[in-house]
Design a protein around this motif. Sequence first.
Motif, PDB file in Angstrom:
ATOM      1  N   ILE A   1       0.884  -1.189   0.000  1.00  0.00           N
ATOM      2  CA  ILE A   1       0.000   0.000   0.000  1.00  0.00           C
ATOM      3  C   ILE A   1       0.917   1.234   0.000  1.00  0.00           C
ATOM      4  N   ASN A   2       0.929   1.929  -1.121  1.00  0.00           N
ATOM      5  CA  ASN A   2       1.862   3.043  -1.347  1.00  0.00           C
ATOM      6  C   ASN A   2       1.108   4.383  -1.211  1.00  0.00           C
ATOM      7  N   CYS A   3       1.629   5.243  -0.304  1.00  0.00           N
ATOM      8  CA  CYS A   3       1.053   6.583  -0.104  1.00  0.00           C
ATOM      9  C   CYS A   3       2.108   7.675  -0.305  1.00  0.00           C
ATOM     10  N   GLU A   4       3.088   7.400  -1.079  1.00  0.00           N
ATOM     11  CA  GLU A   4       4.237   8.289  -1.265  1.00  0.00           C
ATOM     12  C   GLU A   4       3.820   9.661  -1.825  1.00  0.00           C
ATOM     13  N   LYS A   5       2.864   9.735  -2.731  1.00  0.00           N
ATOM     14  CA  LYS A   5       2.455  10.999  -3.345  1.00  0.00           C
ATOM     15  C   LYS A   5       1.863  11.982  -2.325  1.00  0.00           C
ATOM     16  N   ALA A   6       1.362  11.463  -1.231  1.00  0.00           N
ATOM     17  CA  ALA A   6       0.736  12.329  -0.222  1.00  0.00           C
ATOM     18  C   ALA A   6       1.765  13.058   0.631  1.00  0.00           C
ATOM     19  N   LEU A   7       3.010  12.651   0.570  1.00  0.00           N
ATOM     20  CA  LEU A   7       4.039  13.293   1.380  1.00  0.00           C
ATOM     21  C   LEU A   7       4.203  14.770   0.982  1.00  0.00           C
ATOM     22  N   ALA A   8       4.020  15.076  -0.273  1.00  0.00           N
ATOM     23  CA  ALA A   8       4.184  16.463  -0.750  1.00  0.00           C
ATOM     24  C   ALA A   8       3.087  17.392  -0.240  1.00  0.00           C
ATOM     25  N   PHE A   9       2.009  16.811   0.291  1.00  0.00           N
ATOM     26  CA  PHE A   9       0.882  17.606   0.791  1.00  0.00           C
ATOM     27  C   PHE A   9       0.810  17.578   2.312  1.00  0.00           C
ATOM     28  N   ASP A  10       1.881  17.242   2.920  1.00  0.00           N
ATOM     29  CA  ASP A  10       1.983  17.196   4.386  1.00  0.00           C
ATOM     30  C   ASP A  10       0.850  16.368   5.014  1.00  0.00           C
ATOM     31  N   ALA A  11       0.520  15.315   4.339  1.00  0.00           N
ATOM     32  CA  ALA A  11      -0.520  14.424   4.878  1.00  0.00           C
ATOM     33  C   ALA A  11       0.059  13.574   5.996  1.00  0.00           C
ATOM     34  N   ASP A  12      -0.818  13.072   6.843  1.00  0.00           N
ATOM     35  CA  ASP A  12      -0.381  12.256   7.978  1.00  0.00           C
ATOM     36  C   ASP A  12      -0.144  10.830   7.483  1.00  0.00           C
ATOM     37  N   VAL A  13       1.045  10.616   6.917  1.00  0.00           N
ATOM     38  CA  VAL A  13       1.423   9.301   6.377  1.00  0.00           C
ATOM     39  C   VAL A  13       2.836   8.978   6.838  1.00  0.00           C
ATOM     40  N   PRO A  14       3.245   7.719   6.828  1.00  0.00           N
ATOM     41  CA  PRO A  14       4.606   7.347   7.233  1.00  0.00           C
ATOM     42  C   PRO A  14       5.652   7.999   6.327  1.00  0.00           C
ATOM     43  N   ALA A  15       6.804   8.306   6.887  1.00  0.00           N
ATOM     44  CA  ALA A  15       7.881   8.934   6.116  1.00  0.00           C
ATOM     45  C   ALA A  15       8.401   8.003   5.027  1.00  0.00           C
ATOM     46  N   SER A  16       8.218   6.706   5.232  1.00  0.00           N
ATOM     47  CA  SER A  16       8.673   5.740   4.218  1.00  0.00           C
ATOM     48  C   SER A  16       7.828   5.810   2.949  1.00  0.00           C
ATOM     49  N   GLY A  17       6.621   6.418   3.059  1.00  0.00           N
ATOM     50  CA  GLY A  17       5.727   6.485   1.914  1.00  0.00           C
ATOM     51  C   GLY A  17       4.887   5.213   1.720  1.00  0.00           C
ATOM     52  N   TYR A  18       4.871   4.319   2.735  1.00  0.00           N
ATOM     53  CA  TYR A  18       4.108   3.074   2.634  1.00  0.00           C
ATOM     54  C   TYR A  18       3.313   2.818   3.917  1.00  0.00           C
ATOM     55  N   PHE A  19       2.050   2.554   3.740  1.00  0.00           N
ATOM     56  CA  PHE A  19       1.309   2.002   4.874  1.00  0.00           C
ATOM     57  C   PHE A  19       1.684   0.519   5.046  1.00  0.00           C
ATOM     58  N   ILE A  20       1.855  -0.185   3.925  1.00  0.00           N
ATOM     59  CA  ILE A  20       2.329  -1.575   3.925  1.00  0.00           C
ATOM     60  C   ILE A  20       3.415  -1.671   2.860  1.00  0.00           C
ATOM     61  N   ALA A  21       4.649  -1.905   3.299  1.00  0.00           N
ATOM     62  CA  ALA A  21       5.745  -2.081   2.347  1.00  0.00           C
ATOM     63  C   ALA A  21       5.554  -3.403   1.605  1.00  0.00           C
ATOM     64  N   PRO A  22       6.159  -3.546   0.414  1.00  0.00           N
ATOM     65  CA  PRO A  22       5.989  -4.795  -0.355  1.00  0.00           C
ATOM     66  C   PRO A  22       6.320  -6.027   0.501  1.00  0.00           C
ATOM     67  N   CYS A  23       5.370  -6.971   0.529  1.00  0.00           N
ATOM     68  CA  CYS A  23       5.534  -8.202   1.322  1.00  0.00           C
ATOM     69  C   CYS A  23       4.802  -9.348   0.624  1.00  0.00           C
ATOM     70  N   LYS A  24       5.100 -10.561   1.040  1.00  0.00           N
ATOM     71  CA  LYS A  24       4.461 -11.758   0.495  1.00  0.00           C
ATOM     72  C   LYS A  24       3.195 -12.070   1.297  1.00  0.00           C
ATOM     73  N   TYR A  25       2.174 -12.447   0.578  1.00  0.00           N
ATOM     74  CA  TYR A  25       0.933 -12.852   1.245  1.00  0.00           C
ATOM     75  C   TYR A  25       0.390 -14.081   0.520  1.00  0.00           C
TER      76      TYR A  25
END
Length: 253
Positions: A147-171
């Motif tokens: 789950i990638n939220c990187e684009k929201a960083l430019a709008f000072d949104a409340d998101v992780p600094a890594s830009g991911y709510f869920i980093a790439p993982c196996k499921y």
Amino acid sequence: MSMNRKIIIIITVLICLCAALITAQYFANTETENTTALTTLSDAPQTDAPTDRPSANTDEAQTAAPSEAQTESAAKESTTKPQSTKANHVENTGKAQSTTKPQSPDKESSTQTTTKPQSTTTVATTKSQSTTAPETKKQTVTVTFSINCEKALAFDADVPASGYFIAPCKYTGEPGDTVFDILEAVAKENGITLTYQSKSYIQAINGLAERDCGAGSGWTYKVNGVKPNKSAAKYEIADGDIIEWYYVTSSAD
């Protein structure tokens, strides 16, 4: 003469008479038995299969007159033994013939034995068919999810600094699971909230909603780098898929 002497003479005469009668009867019986024995001997050779009766007559002759009957019995035994040998030979021949009759049961038993391997072949075939059963076991589907939220960083949104709510993982999911099913399962495991409408449109993920970063902002997804033309609730996953949910701030993203 005195009375006692007369009695003794009378008794003596009576004893002599009895002895004479007994002797006469004894010789009469002996002659009768000898005649019977001679008759039996004369008739014995004419019998094809002698029985045990001559031997019984021989025993009676030995009891009545030991001297003459023993000689006659010996002669009779020498005459009857070869005949009994012939009888035994006939009986043995009969037994030998009877032993040849069970040939047909042996053939039948051998025929039955040859049919047994057929049932063994049937069992082997059944076993080979049963080996296909494991194919019905439920299989799993493994995908890469993020789950990638990187684009929201430019709008000072409340998101992780890594830009991911869920980093790439196996499921690991199951055949038939959709992209929405994977999103819902992963979000639940990681404590991430979802807001959606009829599972066909995701309005917000973990508090980051549409239009929070502009009029054209919102959530969408890709599978193997390509944006599908169907909703996430209708897209079934396949083993090895790379699923990425990402936040856009304009139609160009």
